[in-house]
Every structure is written in C-alpha cells, then in structure tokens.
Motif scaffolding. Sequence first.
Motif, mmCIF file in Angstrom:
data_model
loop_
_atom_site.group_PDB
_atom_site.id
_atom_site.type_symbol
_atom_site.label_atom_id
_atom_site.label_comp_id
_atom_site.label_asym_id
_atom_site.label_seq_id
_atom_site.Cartn_x
_atom_site.Cartn_y
_atom_site.Cartn_z
ATOM 1 N N UNK B 62 -11.751 75.225 18.069
ATOM 2 C CA UNK B 62 -12.502 75.616 19.271
ATOM 3 C C UNK B 62 -12.967 74.375 20.028
ATOM 4 N N UNK B 63 -13.471 73.379 19.290
ATOM 5 C CA UNK B 63 -13.965 72.162 19.924
ATOM 6 C C UNK B 63 -12.874 71.457 20.704
ATOM 7 N N UNK B 64 -11.681 71.376 20.122
ATOM 8 C CA UNK B 64 -10.573 70.705 20.809
ATOM 9 C C UNK B 64 -10.205 71.461 22.081
ATOM 10 N N UNK B 65 -10.216 72.806 22.003
ATOM 11 C CA UNK B 65 -9.902 73.610 23.187
ATOM 12 C C UNK B 65 -10.943 73.388 24.283
ATOM 13 N N UNK B 66 -12.218 73.448 23.882
ATOM 14 C CA UNK B 66 -13.300 73.238 24.855
ATOM 15 C C UNK B 66 -13.192 71.839 25.470
ATOM 16 N N UNK B 67 -12.956 70.831 24.614
ATOM 17 C CA UNK B 67 -12.930 69.450 25.092
ATOM 18 C C UNK B 67 -11.773 69.231 26.056
ATOM 19 N N UNK B 68 -10.583 69.771 25.723
ATOM 20 C CA UNK B 68 -9.425 69.569 26.590
ATOM 21 C C UNK B 68 -9.636 70.261 27.935
ATOM 22 N N UNK B 69 -10.139 71.506 27.903
ATOM 23 C CA UNK B 69 -10.350 72.239 29.154
ATOM 24 C C UNK B 69 -11.409 71.564 30.016
ATOM 25 N N UNK B 70 -12.557 71.230 29.395
ATOM 26 C CA UNK B 70 -13.645 70.689 30.206
ATOM 27 C C UNK B 70 -13.313 69.283 30.690
ATOM 28 N N UNK B 71 -12.585 68.499 29.886
ATOM 29 C CA UNK B 71 -12.243 67.142 30.331
ATOM 30 C C UNK B 71 -11.303 67.202 31.527
ATOM 31 N N UNK B 72 -10.367 68.171 31.520
ATOM 32 C CA UNK B 72 -9.441 68.299 32.641
ATOM 33 C C UNK B 72 -10.193 68.703 33.906
ATOM 34 N N UNK B 73 -11.069 69.690 33.777
ATOM 35 C CA UNK B 73 -11.862 70.112 34.934
ATOM 36 C C UNK B 73 -12.774 68.978 35.405
ATOM 37 N N UNK B 199 -14.593 61.994 29.006
ATOM 38 C CA UNK B 199 -15.109 63.359 29.105
ATOM 39 C C UNK B 199 -14.728 64.161 27.857
ATOM 40 N N UNK B 200 -13.528 63.949 27.370
ATOM 41 C CA UNK B 200 -13.038 64.630 26.171
ATOM 42 C C UNK B 200 -13.926 64.277 24.966
ATOM 43 N N UNK B 201 -14.183 62.969 24.795
ATOM 44 C CA UNK B 201 -14.993 62.517 23.666
ATOM 45 C C UNK B 201 -16.414 63.055 23.745
ATOM 46 N N UNK B 202 -16.994 63.013 24.956
ATOM 47 C CA UNK B 202 -18.367 63.492 25.122
ATOM 48 C C UNK B 202 -18.463 64.961 24.746
ATOM 49 N N UNK B 203 -17.464 65.738 25.163
ATOM 50 C CA UNK B 203 -17.469 67.160 24.853
ATOM 51 C C UNK B 203 -17.328 67.383 23.350
#
Lengths: 303, 264
Positions: B62-73, B199-203
């Motif tokens: 879940x964390x990887x999914x959230x991080x990838x989506x939010x970093x892209x946005x 952004x990915x790391x922060x998420x």
Amino acid sequence: MRVGGWQRLWGRRVVLGIPYVWLVAFFLVPLLIVGKISISEIAQAVPPYEPLLEFAEGGLVAVRATFTNFTLLFEDDLYVTAYFQSLTIAGISTIFCLLIGYPMALAIARAREDRRGPLLLLVILPFWTSFLIRVYAWMGILKDEGLLNGLLLWLGVINEPLVILNTDTAVYIGIIYSYLPFMVLPLYATLEKLDPALLEAAADLGAKPLRAFWSVTLPLSVPGIVAGSLLVFVPAVGEYVIPDLLGGGDTQMLGKALWDMFALNRDWPSAAALAVVMLAALAVPIALFQKWQTKLEQAEDEV
Amino acid sequence: MRRSVFLLSALGFGYAFLYLPIALLIAWSFNGARLVNVWGGFSTKWYVELARNDAFLDAAFLSLKVAATSATAALALGTLAAVVLVRFGRFRGRMLFNGLIAAPLVMPEVILGLALLLMFVALEQVIGWPDGRGFSTIVIAHTTIGMAYATVVVRSRLAQMDESLEEAAMDLGAKPMKVFFVITIPVIAPSLAAAWLLAFTLSLDDVVVAQFVSGPGATTLPIEVFSSVRLGVSPQVNALGTIIVVVVACIIFTAWRLMSVKKT
C-alpha cells in the motif's frame, strides 16, 4: 496573432490555476476549517462538534461560537507545560544542532573541492532513509538493558544502568540526531560561497584564525544560521514521533498532546484550538522562513 | 589552507553520530539473539520472519502505491508551480501563492494532518465524498506535502536554465506548450527525477499525517512499523530497516554517480 495571444492568456491561467486551486483546496481551506472548529462546541456526535452556524426559523442565522476551547487550554497545567516544554526542547536542540553542525559544515566547505560532494552526500543520506527506523534504532541504544548501558557497565564507568530511554534526555538526543542534516545543509550553502580571499586578507592583517572566524566567517554565515535554525526549530516544536517513542510520561510536547487529545479523548475542537495556539507560537519563525525564501528567490532571479 | 584538527575531529564525530545507529541496526538485524547486547551468532532468520509477515507486506505494498501515485501528482503540480514562480513574473495573488507553496515545508506535521482530516470529514458531510478515509485521502495529503518540496527542487533548476533556448524556439514559431515539452522538460529532467524521488521518499516515510488521514483497512508501512515499535525493540523491524537503508543507499549512490559523470 490575436488568437495566439488569447491562447497564451488562457494557457497561462490553466498553468497558474491548477496548482493554485490545489493549494487553496487542500492546504488553505483545511487550515481555515481548523480555525472554525477551534471555536465550535464539542458534541457527542459524529463528527464530534456542533455546527458553527444554525439556521433558525425565519431565516435567522444563529452563530454559536465559543472560546472555551482556548480558555480550557490555558487553565489546564498540562497544556501550559507542554507549550513551554516544546519551545524549550526545540530551542535547546536547535542550539546543539548548531554547535555540532557548524564545524561539520565548515569542515566540508573547506575540504578539497572534489571531496565536498561525497562528504555532503554522507550528510544527506540518513535523511533519505526512514526517519522512524532511525529514531527506533536509538531505543536499542538507550534502553536500560541497551547498548550504551552495556558498554558503560562493561567499562566499569557505572555500576547500575542509567535510565535514559523515556526521559527528556532521550528526546533531546532523538531530535538533535534527526534534524542535524537540516542544519548542516543551509550552513554549508552559505559557507561554501564565502570568499577565501577575505580570510587571507584577515590573516595578512595579523588576525589569528580564531579572530578571523569571529569577525569574518561567523557574521557572513548568519543567513545560513537563521535558515538552519528555523528548519530545525519549527518542526521540532510540533514533533510527535520522537517524544512518543523516546520520551517518558512527563515529557509533554505539543505535537503529542494534540494527537492524544484528538485520538484518545476525541475532543476535536480542543485539538483544533491547540493547533491554532501552536501556529500562533510558530507564526514569527514561519514568517521569517518565508522572508528568507523570498530573499533566496530574488537572489536566484538576479543570477 | 591549514587543516584544522578541531574541524576534522568535529566532522568525524558528526559522521559517527549520524551513522552509528544505522550501523548498529544492520548488525542487530543479523543477530541470532533477540537482545541488543548479546551476539547470538550470524543469522538471517529475522529476514525470513519478515518475509512471512503478511501485515508488513500488505502495508509495504500500500505504501509503495501511495508513494508512487502521490509523487507523480506532486511532481506534476510542483513543476507547474515552479513554472509559475520562475517564468510568470508578477501577477495578482503571487504573495499568497508563494506563501502557500512554502508553508507546508515548515508546517508541523500534526497541524497539517489534523487540518486535512477535518476538511475530509467536513467534505464528506457536505458532498458525501470521500466516503471514509484510506488510499485516496492519504494520496491527497502526501501530494500536498510532496508538491511543496518538488517546487523547491524544480524551481531552482528552472531559474538557472538559459531562457534563450526557449525564446529561440518561440521565435521559430513553436507554441509555448510545445516549447515546454520539447525544450524545457529535457533540460530540467534531472531535477524532475530528483523531485519525484524526494516526494516518493517523503511519502514512504510519513507516519504522522498518514495516521490522521488514514482509515481502518488502510495501514501504510510507517503506521504498521510505528505501532509495532511502540511495544519495544523488534528484530523484524531491524531487518526491515536494513533493507530500506541498503535500497536507499544504492539508489542515491547511483543517482549521484550519474549526475557527476554528466558534469565532467
């Protein structure tokens, strides 16, 4: 050309509008809602607060605002203590970060040019690895049967394990450790730009290195000191994870108090009031940071 | 310049302070014994246990999914914001825009988390969305934080960029949109990669904001780690920490090598 101009204007609006709308919707409005709920009455409901405006009969609007959430905060010793303890812990940690970080930044800035990159990378690297797990590693070091006590007992320095974990000392160590990179980076940025000719001139005029440091290096690095201190102080005031994992029962910090009030007591209006109080305490440092950002931006524009 | 013994020892102390806990964590993860002070022989059993821990694995996914989506946005929004701040000059509301972009950088996480949660709850009351909290609310929260950092990174690169390239393309008749995609993006590409990664790391690392805006059934890795760590030292977390440190070190080292090769 007219069409092109119109298109550009329209394109400009879209480019500006998308991030602007996002920031207003998901940053500004939420903060305003915190303000609103901080003056709402608590209720046994979902969500646990009363509406601020009530539409009474005949189109009258009754405002139900209350400031009891704030007065309660100032009457309760717990929150007054948390307020001052947060500022003290953040302030002292900032000073320690400066004392440890300044010589580091200076040493990196004076290293050979090809070594500066790797040395700086070593400072940034821990920041990229999980903050939570690095704080957690300190639990293993500081606890009663932990590594530090084991080492000190083995060396015969102490006869009984020191209690460090779950005290303020552990919180200080955790904050200094976690925020040190944030201090070193802006310090390095200003120290690196410092013209070595200035120090040579000072030396030619007979100044000893220490004297040259006090009258040349230190005054010129003030912008870095301010930026670094703010980057450490402001987040440290609201820190929640470090006091929770390393602190003890009597370590009261605003961030933890806010979470407890929100999650354990389900008192959202008081939690919102605490957030408003915290923002008020941080308004001056945050404004200073913004001013520094703007200055930086102007400097960039001039380049 | 004369090397100062004091400066060098301060640097050594600083690095020891920064890296000792990480080194210990790695050592503990291979310790056969549960205790931190006893060496029970080299063992990889905590890694095996970690690989069988479904709660951790689900949370990591879940964390990887959230991080990838939010970093892209966050990268998309942050790049737009950087273009606005560097190329648009003066416009009405610039002060507010500038303030809104920089504030999340210094805003205490508890305030941001509480504010977003209260807004989601109010929004749900008014329009019925978001229905409960989970993936989408965490993504929105992380996008807002990541966007602020992405803007800082992209903006400084954009400010350094030679504007005459863009002007030349426009003089030759290219539309602004085409200029942006054909000229600007390739030039600032390294900063875009850095911004996304940040952004990915922060998420991936955020526990405070996620705890406010997540709901039951949406447990990210930091939330899972936090709740298990509160109970005490756990060898599985040592193993997880070691994996994170090694992966991050590899990525950063590769990125750094790529950047320094380009410069020379």
